[in-house]
Design a protein around this motif. Structure first.
Motif, PDB file in Angstrom:
ATOM      1  N   PRO A  47      60.976  42.504  36.430  1.00  0.00           N
ATOM      2  CA  PRO A  47      61.803  41.971  37.786  1.00  0.00           C
ATOM      3  C   PRO A  47      61.209  43.013  38.525  1.00  0.00           C
ATOM      4  N   GLU A  50      64.162  44.863  44.653  1.00  0.00           N
ATOM      5  CA  GLU A  50      64.671  44.084  45.944  1.00  0.00           C
ATOM      6  C   GLU A  50      64.311  44.478  47.051  1.00  0.00           C
ATOM      7  N   HIS A  54      60.279  39.943  48.694  1.00  0.00           N
ATOM      8  CA  HIS A  54      60.371  39.414  47.480  1.00  0.00           C
ATOM      9  C   HIS A  54      61.584  38.476  47.596  1.00  0.00           C
ATOM     10  N   GLU A  55      61.512  37.118  46.954  1.00  0.00           N
ATOM     11  CA  GLU A  55      62.522  36.389  46.593  1.00  0.00           C
ATOM     12  C   GLU A  55      63.739  36.912  45.630  1.00  0.00           C
ATOM     13  N   PRO A  56      64.970  36.847  45.899  1.00  0.00           N
ATOM     14  CA  PRO A  56      65.984  37.574  44.705  1.00  0.00           C
ATOM     15  C   PRO A  56      65.300  37.128  43.371  1.00  0.00           C
ATOM     16  N   GLY A  57      65.462  38.219  42.567  1.00  0.00           N
ATOM     17  CA  GLY A  57      65.307  37.643  41.204  1.00  0.00           C
ATOM     18  C   GLY A  57      63.860  37.464  40.763  1.00  0.00           C
ATOM     19  N   THR A  59      59.983  37.719  39.519  1.00  0.00           N
ATOM     20  CA  THR A  59      59.351  38.587  38.321  1.00  0.00           C
ATOM     21  C   THR A  59      57.970  38.421  38.664  1.00  0.00           C
TER      22      THR A  59
END
Length: 93
Positions: A47, A50, A54-57, A59
């Motif tokens: 992962p 934050e 970066h998009e949430p979540g 990887t």
């Protein structure tokens, strides 16, 4: 205005500094190879932290990280070559 010397950058660079840089590069290369060899699957993901970019979540796979390192290294090597050519006037062959 002082024009750059026509001697190559490596000819103007102290030999001791080159030896130190080369030795460090070799150590980093060996350690990098060890880390890469220890990864059982290049598709393994991790992962991302934050961050606003970066998009949430999100990887990244090991494969994508390695590709990024290769691309960045090539790009910076190209920049260094452009700077060297500007300084010494010699074109790469």
């Amino acid at each position: 205005m002082c024009l750059p010397s026509t001697r190559s950058w490596s000819a103007r660079r102290p030999a001791a500094l080159s030896a130190i840089d080369n030795a460090r590069y070799e150590r980093v290369a060996v350690r990098s190879a060890e880390i890469i060899a220890s990864v059982p699957d290049l598709s393994a993901t991790h992962p991302l932290p934050e961050a606003p970019w970066h998009e949430p979540g999100a990887t990244r796979s090991v494969r994508r990280v390695l590709l990024h390192v290769i691309v960045e290294t090539a790009q910076h090597a190209g920049h260094a070559d452009i700077l060297r050519e500007t300084l010494d006037g010699q074109k790469s062959s």
